[in-house]
Design a protein around this motif. Structure first.
Motif, PDB file in Angstrom:
ATOM      1  N   ASP A 186       0.816  -1.218   0.000  1.00  0.00           N
ATOM      2  CA  ASP A 186       0.000   0.000   0.000  1.00  0.00           C
ATOM      3  C   ASP A 186       0.850   1.268   0.000  1.00  0.00           C
ATOM      4  N   SER A 226      -2.976   5.305  -1.641  1.00  0.00           N
ATOM      5  CA  SER A 226      -4.321   5.902  -1.631  1.00  0.00           C
ATOM      6  C   SER A 226      -4.268   7.385  -1.300  1.00  0.00           C
ATOM      7  N   ASN A 262      -5.654  10.232  -3.771  1.00  0.00           N
ATOM      8  CA  ASN A 262      -6.721  11.166  -3.394  1.00  0.00           C
ATOM      9  C   ASN A 262      -6.303  12.615  -3.607  1.00  0.00           C
ATOM     10  N   THR A 318      -0.414   6.616  -9.982  1.00  0.00           N
ATOM     11  CA  THR A 318      -1.029   5.442  -9.390  1.00  0.00           C
ATOM     12  C   THR A 318      -0.412   4.144  -9.867  1.00  0.00           C
TER      13      THR A 318
END
Length: 417
Positions: free
Chosen positions: A127, A169, A173, A396
């Motif tokens: 992650d 993430s 965002n 990403t």
């Protein structure tokens, strides 16, 4: 119209600091001599972040759009792409090494690229993604301290680097919020790295210095020694905690507590007279009260002392406390309160100064505040590092992101050595 078209030219750079307490956008023009002329700026309270991380996309988009609109109106230009700061407790960092054989016994740019690739072949959580690979030094056949290895002879090339990672993430965002404002993200930059560009001198970086960027949601640390970054860290204590302490202790609304902090706060009790009084709004329809300013300081001083002690503990844990001969540089909006420098000197027992952005022209008086250190630093970083994100998928897609970082490193070497 001519100035609006100038935004497509390479001499325009835009920094966007998406902070916990405010969104700041600054538009700069790079002069032929390399100096940045600030031509527009805009700020707006930040409504959609908590501790540096987006928690409400719509509110964040609205705040970004308002800050960008203000900067565009002031400068008369239209923004298309921006360099964005990233912070938060999700940021991680570590030092790594890489080693490769030198082809043809003379170091070429390709050898530098390969050794940087070797240095980043280390497992990171799924992650997380790599944000920066920052070279510290190179070694050729065990000879260390080399800043620019290209052209030198040898058999084996080694690199020591500082790697910065962040939540996939969280980065997505931030990028999504910027793109919803019809803007492209050119660079995603660690905020304390950007701030260091604006407020630290080369002598301080060489001698050893710790930058402490006190924002609204987090306090960001960057340690430099021998001209290179050695350590970065994030402490989840900052200005918002002080505001909450004031609101709870003085029983006043949070916005009133923020105003009291900005106008009357002091981090060291001995700097104020005990008979000073301030007016404190009450909750609801109750009338305002007059309280001793000393009571306010008794709330603020322990929180700032705790913050500086956490920074000191981090420096001791990583064995840097005795390696920063140039001392501490405080910056960020929450470093502005009276007595912060004096209290920090008492805690750290070393020189402490307030860091304000340097080496810009134009609206330099308007941005000459620690609160704009990150935003001005983003302009300086963008000047040295053109777009590292080729398209919206680059932020990403991990392999593409790593490739862009390596391209960035090659360009950094060619520009600096």
């Amino acid at each position: 119209m001519a100035r609006k078209q100038a935004m497509s030219e390479t001499n325009i750079v835009i920094g966007l600091d998406i902070g916990t307490s405010k969104i700041a956008a600054i538009i700069g023009k790079v002069k032929p001599d390399g100096e940045i002329e600030v031509v527009g700026m805009g700020t707006h309270p930040s409504r959609g972040l908590k501790k540096g991380v987006v928690v409400n996309i719509d509110a964040t988009v609205d705040s970004i759009q308002r800050a960008i609109d203000e900067a565009e109106r002031m400068s008369g230009v239209k923004a298309h792409s921006v360099s964005v700061g990233i912070a938060g407790s999700h940021i991680g960092s570590f030092n790594s090494n890489g080693m490769v054989a030198i082809r043809n016994q003379e170091v070429q740019a390709e050898d530098v690229t390969r050794v940087l690739e070797a240095a980043q072949t280390i497992a990171i959580p799924g992650d997380q993604e790599v944000l920066h690979i920052l070279a510290q030094e190179f070694m050729i056949d065990n000879q260390g301290g080399i800043r620019e290895p290209v052209g030198m002879s040898g058999v084996r090339l080694e690199a020591k680097v500082h790697m910065v990672t962040g939540s996939v993430s969280a980065a997505q965002n931030i990028t999504k919020c910027v793109e919803r404002c019809s803007l492209k993200v050119d660079n995603l930059i660690l905020e304390q790295l950007a701030s260091s560009e604006a407020v630290l001198s080369e002598d301080e970086k060489e001698l050893g210095v710790c930058l402490v960027d006190i924002g609204g949601g987090t306090t960001d640390i960057a340690v430099f020694q021998n001209g290179a970054i050695r350590h970065t860290a994030v402490i989840p204590v900052a200005g918002d905690q002080v505001t909450n302490d004031i609101a709870m202790a003085l029983r006043t609304p949070k916005q009133a507590a923020e105003d009291i902090k900005k106008n009357h706060a002091c981090a060291l009790a001995q700097l104020i007279a005990k008979d000073e009084e301030i007016e404190v709004p009450s909750v609801g329809d109750r009338p305002a009260r007059c309280l001793s300013r000393h009571t306010l300081v008794e709330v603020i001083e322990p929180r700032y002392e705790e913050l500086f002690q956490l920074v000191q503990a981090e420096l001791r844990r990583t064995d840097f406390e005795n390696k920063i001969a140039a001392g501490i540089v405080l910056t960020g909006g929450s470093s502005l309160i009276e007595g912060a420098v004096e209290l920090a000197e008492e805690v750290f027992h070393m020189p402490v100064r307030l860091g304000t952005p340097q080496h810009v022209s134009g609206l330099k008086e308007e941005v000459a505040s620690p609160a704009y250190a990150t935003t001005v630093g983003l302009l300086m970083y963008a000047r040295e590092h053109p777009s590292q994100v080729s398209d919206t998928s680059a932020a990403t897609d991990a392999p593409q992101n790593r490739a862009s970082i390596l391209a960035q490193m090659k360009q950094w070497f060619s520009q600096n050595f």
